[in-house]
Every structure is written in structure tokens, then in C-alpha cells.
Motif scaffolding. Structure first.
Motif, PDB file in Angstrom:
ATOM      1  N   LEU A  30      10.550  13.544  -3.338  1.00  0.00           N
ATOM      2  CA  LEU A  30       9.290  12.909  -3.747  1.00  0.00           C
ATOM      3  C   LEU A  30       8.180  13.154  -2.729  1.00  0.00           C
ATOM      4  O   LEU A  30       7.028  13.392  -3.097  1.00  0.00           O
ATOM      5  CB  LEU A  30       9.504  11.397  -3.927  1.00  0.00           C
ATOM      6  CG  LEU A  30      10.301  10.966  -5.154  1.00  0.00           C
ATOM      7  CD1 LEU A  30      10.565   9.466  -5.107  1.00  0.00           C
ATOM      8  CD2 LEU A  30       9.538  11.322  -6.436  1.00  0.00           C
ATOM      9  N   ILE A  31       8.549  13.099  -1.442  1.00  0.00           N
ATOM     10  CA  ILE A  31       7.551  13.358  -0.390  1.00  0.00           C
ATOM     11  C   ILE A  31       7.028  14.791  -0.502  1.00  0.00           C
ATOM     12  O   ILE A  31       5.822  15.045  -0.428  1.00  0.00           O
ATOM     13  CB  ILE A  31       8.146  13.094   1.012  1.00  0.00           C
ATOM     14  CG1 ILE A  31       8.425  11.599   1.188  1.00  0.00           C
ATOM     15  CG2 ILE A  31       7.190  13.580   2.113  1.00  0.00           C
ATOM     16  CD1 ILE A  31       9.206  11.266   2.451  1.00  0.00           C
ATOM     17  N   GLU A  32       7.947  15.737  -0.694  1.00  0.00           N
ATOM     18  CA  GLU A  32       7.543  17.143  -0.847  1.00  0.00           C
ATOM     19  C   GLU A  32       6.594  17.305  -2.040  1.00  0.00           C
ATOM     20  O   GLU A  32       5.553  17.970  -1.946  1.00  0.00           O
ATOM     21  CB  GLU A  32       8.779  18.023  -1.050  1.00  0.00           C
ATOM     22  CG  GLU A  32       9.646  18.169   0.188  1.00  0.00           C
ATOM     23  CD  GLU A  32      10.855  19.068  -0.064  1.00  0.00           C
ATOM     24  OE1 GLU A  32      10.836  19.822  -1.058  1.00  0.00           O
ATOM     25  OE2 GLU A  32      11.810  19.011   0.732  1.00  0.00           O
ATOM     26  N   GLU A  33       6.948  16.685  -3.181  1.00  0.00           N
ATOM     27  CA  GLU A  33       6.138  16.815  -4.394  1.00  0.00           C
ATOM     28  C   GLU A  33       4.759  16.194  -4.212  1.00  0.00           C
ATOM     29  O   GLU A  33       3.743  16.787  -4.590  1.00  0.00           O
ATOM     30  CB  GLU A  33       6.861  16.151  -5.572  1.00  0.00           C
ATOM     31  CG  GLU A  33       8.090  16.911  -6.041  1.00  0.00           C
ATOM     32  CD  GLU A  33       8.859  16.160  -7.119  1.00  0.00           C
ATOM     33  OE1 GLU A  33       8.529  14.980  -7.366  1.00  0.00           O
ATOM     34  OE2 GLU A  33       9.779  16.760  -7.707  1.00  0.00           O
ATOM     35  N   LYS A  34       4.719  14.989  -3.645  1.00  0.00           N
ATOM     36  CA  LYS A  34       3.436  14.294  -3.447  1.00  0.00           C
ATOM     37  C   LYS A  34       2.539  15.069  -2.496  1.00  0.00           C
ATOM     38  O   LYS A  34       1.331  15.198  -2.706  1.00  0.00           O
ATOM     39  CB  LYS A  34       3.684  12.897  -2.883  1.00  0.00           C
ATOM     40  CG  LYS A  34       4.282  11.924  -3.868  1.00  0.00           C
ATOM     41  CD  LYS A  34       3.213  11.307  -4.736  1.00  0.00           C
ATOM     42  CE  LYS A  34       3.806  10.224  -5.638  1.00  0.00           C
ATOM     43  NZ  LYS A  34       2.817   9.681  -6.570  1.00  0.00           N
ATOM     44  N   PHE A  35       3.133  15.577  -1.431  1.00  0.00           N
ATOM     45  CA  PHE A  35       2.344  16.286  -0.431  1.00  0.00           C
ATOM     46  C   PHE A  35       1.744  17.557  -1.032  1.00  0.00           C
ATOM     47  O   PHE A  35       0.590  17.894  -0.787  1.00  0.00           O
ATOM     48  CB  PHE A  35       3.210  16.615   0.782  1.00  0.00           C
ATOM     49  CG  PHE A  35       2.413  16.848   2.034  1.00  0.00           C
ATOM     50  CD1 PHE A  35       1.792  15.802   2.675  1.00  0.00           C
ATOM     51  CD2 PHE A  35       2.290  18.128   2.577  1.00  0.00           C
ATOM     52  CE1 PHE A  35       1.041  16.006   3.825  1.00  0.00           C
ATOM     53  CE2 PHE A  35       1.546  18.342   3.722  1.00  0.00           C
ATOM     54  CZ  PHE A  35       0.927  17.281   4.346  1.00  0.00           C
ATOM     55  N   PHE A  36       2.549  18.252  -1.824  1.00  0.00           N
ATOM     56  CA  PHE A  36       2.050  19.467  -2.464  1.00  0.00           C
ATOM     57  C   PHE A  36       0.996  19.136  -3.523  1.00  0.00           C
ATOM     58  O   PHE A  36      -0.019  19.826  -3.646  1.00  0.00           O
ATOM     59  CB  PHE A  36       3.204  20.248  -3.099  1.00  0.00           C
ATOM     60  CG  PHE A  36       2.791  21.610  -3.605  1.00  0.00           C
ATOM     61  CD1 PHE A  36       2.639  22.668  -2.715  1.00  0.00           C
ATOM     62  CD2 PHE A  36       2.529  21.819  -4.945  1.00  0.00           C
ATOM     63  CE1 PHE A  36       2.238  23.923  -3.164  1.00  0.00           C
ATOM     64  CE2 PHE A  36       2.131  23.065  -5.413  1.00  0.00           C
ATOM     65  CZ  PHE A  36       1.976  24.124  -4.518  1.00  0.00           C
ATOM     66  N   LYS A  37       1.221  18.059  -4.247  1.00  0.00           N
ATOM     67  CA  LYS A  37       0.291  17.670  -5.318  1.00  0.00           C
ATOM     68  C   LYS A  37      -1.080  17.303  -4.759  1.00  0.00           C
ATOM     69  O   LYS A  37      -2.108  17.722  -5.277  1.00  0.00           O
ATOM     70  CB  LYS A  37       0.870  16.476  -6.089  1.00  0.00           C
ATOM     71  CG  LYS A  37      -0.042  15.965  -7.202  1.00  0.00           C
ATOM     72  CD  LYS A  37       0.595  14.769  -7.900  1.00  0.00           C
ATOM     73  CE  LYS A  37      -0.344  14.206  -8.964  1.00  0.00           C
ATOM     74  NZ  LYS A  37       0.256  13.009  -9.628  1.00  0.00           N
ATOM     75  N   TYR A  38      -1.099  16.503  -3.689  1.00  0.00           N
ATOM     76  CA  TYR A  38      -2.369  16.003  -3.168  1.00  0.00           C
ATOM     77  C   TYR A  38      -3.055  16.953  -2.193  1.00  0.00           C
ATOM     78  O   TYR A  38      -4.274  17.042  -2.157  1.00  0.00           O
ATOM     79  CB  TYR A  38      -2.158  14.648  -2.488  1.00  0.00           C
ATOM     80  CG  TYR A  38      -1.781  13.550  -3.446  1.00  0.00           C
ATOM     81  CD1 TYR A  38      -2.496  13.347  -4.615  1.00  0.00           C
ATOM     82  CD2 TYR A  38      -0.691  12.714  -3.193  1.00  0.00           C
ATOM     83  CE1 TYR A  38      -2.143  12.341  -5.510  1.00  0.00           C
ATOM     84  CE2 TYR A  38      -0.333  11.708  -4.071  1.00  0.00           C
ATOM     85  CZ  TYR A  38      -1.059  11.525  -5.232  1.00  0.00           C
ATOM     86  OH  TYR A  38      -0.711  10.539  -6.110  1.00  0.00           O
ATOM     87  N   LEU A  39      -2.253  17.667  -1.387  1.00  0.00           N
ATOM     88  CA  LEU A  39      -2.851  18.488  -0.326  1.00  0.00           C
ATOM     89  C   LEU A  39      -2.557  19.979  -0.459  1.00  0.00           C
ATOM     90  O   LEU A  39      -3.082  20.781   0.310  1.00  0.00           O
ATOM     91  CB  LEU A  39      -2.360  17.999   1.045  1.00  0.00           C
ATOM     92  CG  LEU A  39      -2.742  16.550   1.396  1.00  0.00           C
ATOM     93  CD1 LEU A  39      -2.139  16.157   2.721  1.00  0.00           C
ATOM     94  CD2 LEU A  39      -4.253  16.381   1.453  1.00  0.00           C
ATOM     95  N   HIS A  40      -1.702  20.347  -1.419  1.00  0.00           N
ATOM     96  CA  HIS A  40      -1.364  21.756  -1.677  1.00  0.00           C
ATOM     97  C   HIS A  40      -0.730  22.436  -0.468  1.00  0.00           C
ATOM     98  O   HIS A  40      -1.023  23.585  -0.159  1.00  0.00           O
ATOM     99  CB  HIS A  40      -2.609  22.531  -2.140  1.00  0.00           C
ATOM    100  CG  HIS A  40      -3.269  21.894  -3.328  1.00  0.00           C
ATOM    101  ND1 HIS A  40      -2.687  21.832  -4.567  1.00  0.00           N
ATOM    102  CD2 HIS A  40      -4.464  21.262  -3.438  1.00  0.00           C
ATOM    103  CE1 HIS A  40      -3.493  21.206  -5.407  1.00  0.00           C
ATOM    104  NE2 HIS A  40      -4.572  20.840  -4.755  1.00  0.00           N
ATOM    105  N   TYR A  41       0.127  21.693   0.203  1.00  0.00           N
ATOM    106  CA  TYR A  41       0.898  22.228   1.325  1.00  0.00           C
ATOM    107  C   TYR A  41       2.378  22.202   0.974  1.00  0.00           C
ATOM    108  O   TYR A  41       2.857  21.267   0.336  1.00  0.00           O
ATOM    109  CB  TYR A  41       0.699  21.383   2.592  1.00  0.00           C
ATOM    110  CG  TYR A  41      -0.574  21.688   3.326  1.00  0.00           C
ATOM    111  CD1 TYR A  41      -0.583  22.608   4.361  1.00  0.00           C
ATOM    112  CD2 TYR A  41      -1.758  21.056   2.979  1.00  0.00           C
ATOM    113  CE1 TYR A  41      -1.753  22.893   5.034  1.00  0.00           C
ATOM    114  CE2 TYR A  41      -2.937  21.336   3.650  1.00  0.00           C
ATOM    115  CZ  TYR A  41      -2.933  22.254   4.679  1.00  0.00           C
ATOM    116  OH  TYR A  41      -4.074  22.540   5.335  1.00  0.00           O
TER     117      TYR A  41
END
Length: 399
Positions: A251-262
Motif C-alpha cells: 500500500l505504501i508503494e502504491e500510494k507513493f507512486f500514485k501521489y508523487l510518481h516515485y
């Protein structure tokens, strides 16, 4: 200006004490007078005087009882008792109660002045001490998060022993139980290098990771986040619900990619036995995450996809190959080269690792565990579990 309270049942003595020296020159205000112990106690409560001149023998509430009650209000009041030669026993008891000093009747002007000057010096020291404590508390409050981060970094790296760690945990009021979750999070710089250099620096990225992790982990309070010496973000929590915990890293990976594209990678474990068991687990996790970030970018993306979709029973090499526009044979070869495992074995290892975490919750049935990690057939799950661990799920759980 300091405040003085004069408490004596004889009006002539109170008047004499008011006039015997120039209090203003000493930066002292005679803030109140009391003719008995009860009045004196009320004035102490309302005026909060710095210095109290107190007759040892007072009506209604004698001097010794009054001193005890005054000390209960604030131990820092400076109490100077006024006593006679025939009241030595009272004076001795008063000194046991830690009064500042005493004056013998009849009161000598110079002696009174000397004692008051000593009292002023003591008040000055007290003020300095109070100011320092106030400053120190403010510094502690302002830097508390940094100090706690530093504590956890020292704890997991073994820079402090268990005894010192326990003391610091008490000081910082850190409450962690027997079931602890730990996640290590790393930004994959080779997949984000251009964006990092243009928009974000490493410190800011880590700050963003901590915030997202903290928001996602509110159900696992307390949540502690910090950065270790290798610039990994570490998250430590109490595990209250194993089912909700098992996919937090994803979930952390998905959220981080979703919001910051990293793109980030995570390693996640649950530890039984308290915080001091985390050290060995942490070292192994750092090794695993260090291996991951060395993978070729396409392999990193592929295993990230696997890690995020392991629970789907239709997950296949063909699906992932199409997603990344690669041939199945080429992707399979790359995964084998980088991880040392075939595609099937890698997927199996992830599923069994997740299953082990879920099985720490005894309320979850084996068939439910199988379904949660992508096996529609319990028999096949048990076979895969034994191949990886050497034990059946039932044997593992009972052991």
C-alpha cells in the motif's frame, strides 16, 4: 520584584518587620500580613509569596503544621521562621521540614538583612534553574521527533545496550508490545534519478515517505518512523491486526507512486518477542533491500508488480510480460538471473512469506490463508508451503 509575606500573631512585631529595613531597596514588596496560621495559609495560596517570615507559634494553625501545608503547595517557597530561645524544640522540628533559616527574638536588623540577602541569592539560583529547565523542556519538545529517531537508529544498529535502551524508552514514553511490525522503505534512485534531481532531494523524499506511511498506519499506533545510516526509511509499529498488516508495504508503494510518481521498494516483517528481537531481523532486511535495488530496472518493475499482485490466483508470467512489452522467455531469464529464482519460485516465495505473516493470527483458518495469498486450492497451497519451509502449514503453526 519579589513578594514577602509576614505571618505573626503580634501586630507590633509585624509592624516592626515591615519598617526595620527598606524592602524596596532589596527589590522586595511586602505583599501581605497574617495574624494567624489559617489567614497565612490562604494568603500563601492567593499571593504565592517568594519569601515567608513565619512565627513558629501561631494560633488556629501552628507554625509546624503551616509549614507542612505550605510545602505541599510549593516546595520552593523560602520560609524563614521567627522563634524564641524557649522554642528550640519547635525550631529543630521546623529545620527538619527544610525551612530556609530562622531568626531569634528579639529580631536583630543586621541579622534579618543578612538572611534576606541569602534568601535573594537562593531565589536567583532557583530562577536560573527554573529558566534552564523551561529552556531544556522547550528544546526537548521542539526536537523530540529527532531525538526519538536517533534513539531508534541507535537501537536497531546495536549502538546502545538493552539497559540503556529501556531507560530511553521510558524517558520517551515509547510503548511497544510483543508483536512488532517493521518495514524498510527505499527510493530506487536509478528509476527516479531525473525526477529526484529536478524536484526533490533525498531528505524531502524521505519526509514524504514517512508522512504517507504514518497516514496509512494509524490503525497500528504507535507509529515510529526514522531514517537509518544507509538512508532507508524505517517504520516500526505495534501489530494489532495481522490481516491488515500483511499488505501495508504494498500500500505504501502504491500510494507513493500514485501521489508523487516515485518508485520505491519495501521489505516487511513481523517480529514476535519485543523490540530487542528487531535488530537481527533488521540486518537481514537491509541485505534483502540492498539486493533489490541492484536489480535491472525492468526486473525491479516486474517484481514490484508481483509483490503488489501476488494474491491474484491468475497471476502469470504472460500477464507480466505483456505489461512490460517483453517476451515471456526473456523476462523469465532476467528474473532468474537477478533473483536466483524462476518466475514460479519467486511468486511462490512471496506468497509463502505473506502466508507466514498471516498465520501468526491463530483466528485465520488455513484455507483462508491459502485464499488470501492467491491459492484457490488448499491442497496445492499446503504442498507449496512444505516445499518452501519443510513443514506443512499445520506443523508450522503448531511448532
Amino acid at each position: 520584584m519579589y513578594k514577602l509575606l509576614i505571618a505573626d500573631d503580634e501586630a507590633i512585631i509585624r509592624k516592626g518587620l515591615k519598617n526595620v529595613i527598606d524592602w524596596n531597596k532589596l527589590d522586595i514588596e511586602v505583599a501581605g500580613e497574617a495574624e494567624d496560621g489559617e489567614v497565612a495559609l490562604k494568603l500563601v495560596e492567593t499571593l504565592r509569596p517568594d519569601i515567608i517570615l513565619l512565627d513558629i507559634c501561631m494560633p488556629f494553625l501552628n507554625g509546624l503544621e503551616l509549614i507542612k501545608k505550605i510545602k505541599d503547595i510549593d516546595k520552593n517557597f523560602i520560609i524563614i521562621i521567627i522563634t524564641g530561645y524557649d522554642e528550640f524544640e519547635y525550631t529543630h522540628e521546623a529545620l527538619k521540614l527544610k525551612v530556609f533559616d530562622y531568626l531569634l527574638k528579639p529580631i536583630n536588623k543586621e541579622e534579618l538583612k543578612n538572611i534576606i540577602e541569602k534568601a535573594l541569592q537562593e531565589l536567583s539560583k532557583n530562577n536560573e534553574r527554573t529558566s534552564y529547565i523551561t529552556w531544556a523542556n522547550r528544546q526537548l519538545h521542539e526536537n523530540l521527533s529527532s531525538l526519538i529517531e536517533n534513539f531508534f537508529n541507535n537501537l536497531i544498529t546495536g549502538s546502545i545496550d538493552d539497559l540503556e535502551a529501556k531507560r530511553e524508552m521510558d524517558f520517551f514514553r515509547i510503548k511497544l508490545g510483543e508483536n512488532i511490525g517493521i518495514i524498510i522503505i527505499k527510493v530506487i534512485e536509478k528509476l527516479n534519478s531525473e525526477v529526484i534531481s529536478k524536484k526533490w532531494d533525498s531528505m524531502l523524499l524521505n519526509f514524504a515517505i514517512k508522512n504517507i506511511a504514518y497516514e496509512l498506519l494509524q490503525k497500528f499506533k504507535p507509529v515510529y518512523t526514522f531514517t537509518d545510516d544507509e538512508n532507508n526509511v524505517i517504520v516500526i509499529v505495534n501489530i494489532s491486526n495481522m490481516n491488515k498488516w500483511v499488505n501495508v508495504g504494498t500500500l505504501i508503494e502504491e500510494k507513493f507512486f500514485k501521489y508523487l510518481h516515485y518508485t520505491i521498494v519495501t521489505e516487511q516483517r513481523n517480529v514476535t518477542g519485543g523490540i530487542f528481537k528487531v535488530r537481527a531481523v533488521y540486518k537481514n532486511m537491509v541485505k534483502q533491500i540492498s539486493k533489490k535495488i541492484e536489480f535491472k530496472p525492468v526486473v525491479l518493475l516486474a517484481i514490484r508488480f508481483i509483490d503488489n499482485n501476488y494474491y491474484k490466483n491468475d497471476l502469470s508470467l504472460e500477464i507480466i510480460s505483456k505489461k512490460f512489452c517483453l517476451s515471456s522467455s526473456y523476462l523469465s531469464k532476467l528474473i532468474k538471473e537477478e533473483t536466483g529464482l524462476s518466475f514460479v519460485d519467486y511468486v511462490t516465495s512471496i506468497r509463502i512469506k505473506k502466508a507466514i505473516s498471516i498465520m501468526d493470527d491463530p483466528t485465520v483458518k488455513i484455507y483462508q490463508v491459502a485464499e488470501l495469498v492467491g491459492y484457490s486450492n488448499q491442497h496445492y497451497f499446503c504442498k507449496a508451503f512444505k516445499k518452501v519451509t519443510g513443514l506443512s502449514p499445520t506443523e508450522y503453526r503448531s511448532g
